[in-house]
Design a protein around this motif. Structure first.
Motif, PDB file in Angstrom:
ATOM      1  N   SER A 163      -5.676  -4.138   2.506  1.00  0.00           N
ATOM      2  CA  SER A 163      -6.045  -2.835   3.040  1.00  0.00           C
ATOM      3  C   SER A 163      -5.849  -2.805   4.550  1.00  0.00           C
ATOM      4  CB  SER A 163      -7.498  -2.513   2.682  1.00  0.00           C
ATOM      5  OG  SER A 163      -8.372  -3.470   3.261  1.00  0.00           O
ATOM      6  N   ILE A 205      -2.741   0.849   1.663  1.00  0.00           N
ATOM      7  CA  ILE A 205      -3.552  -0.091   0.897  1.00  0.00           C
ATOM      8  C   ILE A 205      -2.811  -0.444  -0.387  1.00  0.00           C
ATOM      9  CG2 ILE A 205      -4.874   1.812  -0.138  1.00  0.00           C
ATOM     10  CD1 ILE A 205      -7.232  -0.157  -0.428  1.00  0.00           C
ATOM     11  N   GLU A 248      -5.826   5.925  -4.337  1.00  0.00           N
ATOM     12  CA  GLU A 248      -5.270   4.605  -4.032  1.00  0.00           C
ATOM     13  C   GLU A 248      -3.816   4.506  -4.477  1.00  0.00           C
ATOM     14  OE1 GLU A 248      -7.770   1.579  -5.657  1.00  0.00           O
ATOM     15  OE2 GLU A 248      -9.403   1.961  -4.229  1.00  0.00           O
ATOM     16  N   ARG A 264      -3.771  -2.293  -3.740  1.00  0.00           N
ATOM     17  CA  ARG A 264      -4.818  -2.892  -4.562  1.00  0.00           C
ATOM     18  C   ARG A 264      -4.259  -3.204  -5.951  1.00  0.00           C
ATOM     19  NH1 ARG A 264      -9.979  -2.725  -3.441  1.00  0.00           N
ATOM     20  NH2 ARG A 264      -9.799  -0.762  -2.276  1.00  0.00           N
TER      21      ARG A 264
END
Length: 216
Positions: A112, A91, A82, A93
């Motif tokens: 995402s 993405i 990630e 996060r």
């Protein structure tokens, strides 16, 4: 647990000395009460503890995952992927902590399936520690995330979220942030042992003009 360094402010041009890339959000965001840190393997233990603490709370809403999904080595590897995906712009996060208790993760929010070109859109997802529900913390975090996503450095056109109709609390969060219901998707995702209906909500960036062309 060390806090990752702050990136350059949104809107500043690329600078090799900072590593900031136009089109990407900052890796550390702050609100009045929260730290919002991008995924990194250094957060593995805190994210595992967060999930374990909320296992029953999330069971009704979480997708079915492999038995070792939250094993330490698997989690570190996933957060490493990630971290790379964040830099690649696919993405973004963020793991949430109270500013005065930075080592304890109490929530997560993410954009995402980031799509550029003619779409300029991303999917929004989020969850919050059961003990923190009702204090406005998720709304606070999402306001910051939306400001980042719609600001000059990232400049997405649209954010979309899918919510189960019975999740009234989550629907209220979206509605308070200005998301509009766009549709209904029957048997949309396999959650908690069955295919579940979802409603689609979306928010359009008001800074985009009706005929403004996206960068290609």
């Amino acid at each position: 647990m060390s806090v990752p360094p702050v990136d350059s402010p949104a809107g500043i041009l690329a600078d090799p000395s900072t590593g900031f890339r136009p089109g990407s959000p900052r890796k550390l965001l702050r609100t009045e009460r929260l730290l919002m840190r991008a995924s990194t393997p250094a957060l593995a233990e805190a994210t595992i503890e967060y999930q374990a603490r909320n296992l029953a709370h999330f069971a009704r809403w979480d997708p079915t995952r492999p038995a070792d999904h939250w094993a330490l080595d698997v989690t570190r590897a996933r957060l490493g992927r990630e971290e790379k995906a964040f830099d690649a712009g696919t993405i973004w996060r963020y793991w949430l902590s109270l500013a005065e208790v930075p080592d304890r993760v109490i929530g997560v929010c993410a954009l995402s399936d980031v799509s550029r070109g003619v779409f300029q859109s991303a999917m929004l997802g989020y969850s919050l520690d059961e003990g923190c529900v009702g204090g406005g913390l998720m709304q606070e975090a999402l306001r910051q995330l939306i400001a980042e996503a719609f600001g000059p450095a990232v400049s997405l056109h649209r954010l979309q979220a899918s919510v189960r109709p019975e999740n009234a609390r989550s629907r209220r969060v979206l509605e308070r942030l200005g998301f509009q219901r766009e549709g209904f998707s029957p048997r949309y995702l396999f959650i908690d042992g069955a295919w579940r209906d979802h409603e689609t909500f979306a928010l359009i960036n008001p800074q985009w003009g009706e005929t403004q062309r996206p960068a290609m």
